[in-house]
Motif scaffolding. Structure first.
Motif, mmCIF file in Angstrom:
data_model
loop_
_atom_site.group_PDB
_atom_site.id
_atom_site.type_symbol
_atom_site.label_atom_id
_atom_site.label_comp_id
_atom_site.label_asym_id
_atom_site.label_seq_id
_atom_site.Cartn_x
_atom_site.Cartn_y
_atom_site.Cartn_z
ATOM 1 N N LYS A 91 52.692 77.210 2.132
ATOM 2 C CA LYS A 91 51.504 78.009 2.457
ATOM 3 C C LYS A 91 50.239 77.363 1.901
ATOM 4 O O LYS A 91 49.218 77.261 2.577
ATOM 5 N N VAL A 92 50.331 76.914 0.644
ATOM 6 C CA VAL A 92 49.171 76.287 0.012
ATOM 7 C C VAL A 92 48.812 74.992 0.730
ATOM 8 O O VAL A 92 47.634 74.695 0.965
ATOM 9 N N LEU A 137 47.472 61.500 -0.863
ATOM 10 C CA LEU A 137 47.979 60.817 -2.055
ATOM 11 C C LEU A 137 48.142 61.794 -3.217
ATOM 12 O O LEU A 137 49.160 61.782 -3.922
ATOM 13 N N LEU A 138 47.140 62.639 -3.403
ATOM 14 C CA LEU A 138 47.173 63.607 -4.497
ATOM 15 C C LEU A 138 48.346 64.572 -4.349
ATOM 16 O O LEU A 138 49.060 64.856 -5.315
ATOM 17 N N ILE A 139 48.560 65.082 -3.144
ATOM 18 C CA ILE A 139 49.646 66.036 -2.902
ATOM 19 C C ILE A 139 51.002 65.378 -3.135
ATOM 20 O O ILE A 139 51.891 65.945 -3.782
ATOM 21 N N THR A 140 51.181 64.160 -2.608
ATOM 22 C CA THR A 140 52.464 63.455 -2.741
ATOM 23 C C THR A 140 52.774 63.148 -4.199
ATOM 24 O O THR A 140 53.876 63.437 -4.696
ATOM 25 N N LEU A 141 51.799 62.557 -4.896
ATOM 26 C CA LEU A 141 52.024 62.198 -6.299
ATOM 27 C C LEU A 141 52.106 63.445 -7.177
ATOM 28 O O LEU A 141 52.849 63.463 -8.168
ATOM 29 N N LYS A 164 67.617 73.324 -11.666
ATOM 30 C CA LYS A 164 66.221 72.856 -11.710
ATOM 31 C C LYS A 164 65.774 72.376 -10.336
ATOM 32 O O LYS A 164 64.645 72.638 -9.907
ATOM 33 N N ALA A 165 66.672 71.638 -9.667
ATOM 34 C CA ALA A 165 66.323 71.112 -8.341
ATOM 35 C C ALA A 165 66.059 72.238 -7.353
ATOM 36 O O ALA A 165 65.101 72.187 -6.575
ATOM 37 N N VAL A 166 66.906 73.274 -7.404
ATOM 38 C CA VAL A 166 66.746 74.399 -6.479
ATOM 39 C C VAL A 166 65.434 75.130 -6.741
ATOM 40 O O VAL A 166 64.683 75.477 -5.807
ATOM 41 N N ILE A 167 65.119 75.363 -8.044
ATOM 42 C CA ILE A 167 63.872 76.056 -8.389
ATOM 43 C C ILE A 167 62.662 75.242 -7.940
ATOM 44 O O ILE A 167 61.709 75.771 -7.348
ATOM 45 N N ALA A 168 62.702 73.929 -8.218
ATOM 46 C CA ALA A 168 61.586 73.061 -7.816
ATOM 47 C C ALA A 168 61.418 73.044 -6.301
ATOM 48 O O ALA A 168 60.300 73.103 -5.775
ATOM 49 N N MET A 169 62.550 72.988 -5.579
ATOM 50 C CA MET A 169 62.492 72.954 -4.120
ATOM 51 C C MET A 169 61.981 74.276 -3.558
ATOM 52 O O MET A 169 61.188 74.302 -2.620
ATOM 53 N N LEU A 170 62.420 75.402 -4.145
ATOM 54 C CA LEU A 170 61.960 76.708 -3.669
ATOM 55 C C LEU A 170 60.451 76.864 -3.887
ATOM 56 O O LEU A 170 59.731 77.363 -3.015
ATOM 57 N N LEU A 171 59.979 76.421 -5.069
ATOM 58 C CA LEU A 171 58.544 76.509 -5.349
ATOM 59 C C LEU A 171 57.739 75.671 -4.365
ATOM 60 O O LEU A 171 56.730 76.115 -3.811
ATOM 61 N N LEU A 172 58.223 74.436 -4.140
ATOM 62 C CA LEU A 172 57.488 73.541 -3.253
ATOM 63 C C LEU A 172 57.599 73.964 -1.793
ATOM 64 O O LEU A 172 56.636 73.880 -1.032
ATOM 65 N N LEU A 173 58.806 74.433 -1.402
ATOM 66 C CA LEU A 173 59.018 74.749 0.009
ATOM 67 C C LEU A 173 58.325 76.040 0.429
ATOM 68 O O LEU A 173 57.727 76.110 1.507
#
Length: 644
Positions: A192-193, A215-219, A178-187
């Motif tokens: 780019k977004v 604040l919105l992006i971080t939270l 799960k951590a790897v998938i979440a990190m890949l999506l975010l990274l």
């Protein structure tokens, strides 16, 4: 507020003030604030923004440069600390089941909490003592960097193991998957977004809009990782990493600092509120044991590991003393363990109290580290004596010279200009590699701590004509000036300042002149601008002289606006290379060296004590020292060409 002010007046980290305030106003003190879920939720946002800041400071370049310390010394310290605590818990549960019975998961959580040290306390104290660039300073920050990185997998690991899963490997695999998938999506998707969106926001030229989006992006990222069954902190850390790679890093650091510090202060207040003083007093002997035991263990372990990884004994002991206390991330992990009911509430209380007390002890341990090391290691006293003897031997025949405190980029520029005008100087610096390379290139520099009276005496302060403090750290500069004026009251001391905000403070401390970099650079820019408009040079110089006479009064203070200019990174560096017997460059001329394609330049050649003229026909010999200039990667390639 009063508690934080009191701790600042005592030159102690404000974090300790927040903890004391939390203890005083907490629900366990009659008639004060009752603990509630809203306060705890707000405090958790403080940890989220702390992890965001850690991600913002995360640098792959820094990690690569310190990889041996980080993944050697740091990994060993955290791993062995956790294993030792798990072993102690297992033995206590086996031999004293009626008194102490905990699961191995609880031992893992407590070991992880106790393995952490306080980045906030240690960095502040080492900066004041000018020890950030010392041998032990680099080792300390390498370990702290790994501890920061280790928090991320630990925050994933502890909840995954909390329910004692029947299939351990599957549970761990799912958690990290799960951590790897979440990190890949975010990274990859998020990067780019994020860049696209921040560019749109910045074009609106609204500071409020920029902060709200931040604040919105971080939270939002924290919410994504929490929904994935991970921690809020992981998402904040990843977003910090993403923003650190953008041009908005410096602006974000400034914008986020104020509310991050407020929320983080609230977190430490809630940690203090968790502490039941009555329970602690009733079990004072256990608390005392848990203060002394972990401090002694971490000191011994870190000192032994640093010695194993090649550090001298004195450096190893100083590293251990600086990191023996508990840390802010330890509270995060302990709080998590308490929320998961892995550890009994009574033991959480005594462990929490011991960690708080160990953080109170830390400033005193670091302040007395020199005395402690000299008592434990006679060799360290001998090494310091040799360093002082080396300084004295180089300056014994020097008179009317300039002492340069700090030999970074500014110190080296000053030294070169003094050398060009035939003015003798002697520089002191705490970076051994920098001292070695600069010394090989012919600079008059020694390894020495300018904040010690002995180093100043050895550098010939009684015979010196002037002293220049070439680093821009106000507390350290004031300390150096205090000793300098104590030893040589009439000695003029010229001090470097970053932006002039500490001008009056430095002048009151005895600085003959204060040179604010930002204000001086703006005056030079103005000089060239006004000259380009046809104003006579004499008139321009008169304006600048008048500005300096009024202590930059007309230039102090400025409109910051919504953008902060990022600091320019130094792409070029100097590097000294000694030609050994058998090197490919021996017998060749400078023109024969294929350095042009590498974008590397030979700026000087020294043979013995002589500086040779850079003539095209100069034939290189074994023992010659070549001073090269280029980027770090180019210099590495150039060394291979020269030696191969």
């Amino acid at each position: 507020m009063l508690g934080v002010v009191a701790f600042r007046m005592l030159q102690l980290p404000p974090m300790l003030g927040y903890l004391v305030v939390g203890i005083i106003v907490g629900p366990h003190t009659p008639g004060f604030v009752a603990e509630n879920e809203t306060v705890r939720m707000l405090s958790e946002f403080g940890v989220v923004f702390l992890m965001f800041s850690v991600g913002l400071e995360f640098s792959l370049t820094k990690l690569k440069a310190m990889r041996k310390i980080v993944f050697g010394l740091g990994l060993s310290q955290v791993s062995l600390s956790i294993l030792f605590v798990m072993l102690v818990c297992a033995m206590a549960a086996y031999f004293l089941p009626q008194w102490f019975s905990v699961s191995w998961q609880a031992g893992l959580a407590m070991g992880a909490a106790l393995s952490m040290s306080s980045t906030a306390i240690v960095s502040k104290l080492l900066a004041e003592r000018m020890e950030l660039e010392t041998d032990h300073g680099r080792r300390i920050f390498g370990i702290l960097l790994f501890q920061d990185l280790a928090l991320v997998p630990l925050l994933i690991l502890v909840p995954a193991l909390a329910n004692n899963p029947p299939n351990l490997a599957l549970t761990l695999g799912l958690a990290f998957g799960k951590a790897v998938i979440a990190m890949l999506l975010l990274l990859f998707v998020g990067q780019k977004v994020l860049s696209w969106w921040l560019n749109i926001v910045v074009k609106r030229r609204s500071q409020e809009l920029f902060m709200l989006n931040l604040l919105l992006i971080t939270l939002g990222a924290a919410w994504i990782t929490e929904k994935a069954g991970l921690s809020l902190e992981l998402g904040a850390f990843i977003v910090g990493m993403l923003i650190s790679e953008t041009q908005y890093k410096h602006q974000v650091e400034v914008d986020i600092q104020s509310f991050r510090d407020v929320l983080l202060g609230l977190f430490f207040i809630t940690i203090g509120m968790l502490l039941n003083v009555q329970v602690v007093l009733a079990n004072w002997w256990i608390v005392l044991l848990l203060v002394i035991g972990p401090i002694a263990f971490k000191f011994g372990l870190i000192a032994a590991l640093a010695r194993f990884f090649g550090a001298p004994m004195g450096t190893s002991l100083r590293t251990g003393l600086a990191l023996a206390q508990a840390g802010e991330f330890g509270f995060v992990l302990l709080n998590q363990a308490g929320g998961l009911h892995l550890v009994d509430d009574l033991f959480i209380q005594v462990l929490l109290a011991s960690m708080v007390l160990s953080m109170f002890v830390a400033p005193f341990l670091i302040a007395q580290s020199d005395r402690i090391v000299m008592k434990l290691c006679s060799n360290d006293w001998m090494m310091q004596s040799l360093a002082l003897t080396n300084i004295a031997s180089q300056t014994i025949a020097t008179d009317k010279h300039v002492i340069i405190a700090g030999f970074g980029r500014t110190g080296q520029s000053i030294a070169k200009l003094l050398d060009d005008h035939g003015i003798p100087y002697h520089a002191l610096d705490l970076d051994p590699e920098r001292v070695r390379e600069a010394g090989l290139a012919g600079a008059t520099v020694s390894y020495g701590d300018v904040s010690r009276r002995e180093s100043l005496v050895a550098a010939g302060i009684h015979r010196a004509a002037a002293m220049v403090i070439a680093f821009a750290e106000t507390p350290a500069a004031i300390k150096v000036m205090h000793f300098a004026h104590e030893l040589a009251p009439e000695l003029p001391v010229i001090v470097r300042s970053q932006d002039g905000s500490d001008f009056e403070q430095l002048k009151q401390a005895g600085a003959a002149e204060v040179v604010p970099e930002a204000l001086e650079s703006s005056m030079v820019l103005a000089l060239f601008t006004i000259r380009a408009l046809g104003v006579p040079t004499k008139r321009v110089l008169r304006i600048i002289q008048n500005t300096r006479k009024t202590r930059y009064a007309s230039l102090r203070g400025y409109f910051q606006g919504s953008r902060v200019e990022p600091g320019e990174e130094v792409q070029q560096r100097l590097h000294s290379v000694t030609l050994p017997e058998g090197a490919a460059a021996i017998g060749k001329t400078l023109d024969d060296l294929p350095l042009d394609g590498l974008d590397v330049e030979v700026t000087a050649v020294r043979r013995g004590k002589a500086k040779l003229e850079l003539a095209p026909g100069l034939i290189l010999q074994a023992g010659d020292v070549l001073v090269l200039r280029g980027s770090a990667d180019s210099l590495a390639l150039a060394e291979e060409v020269i030696f191969a």
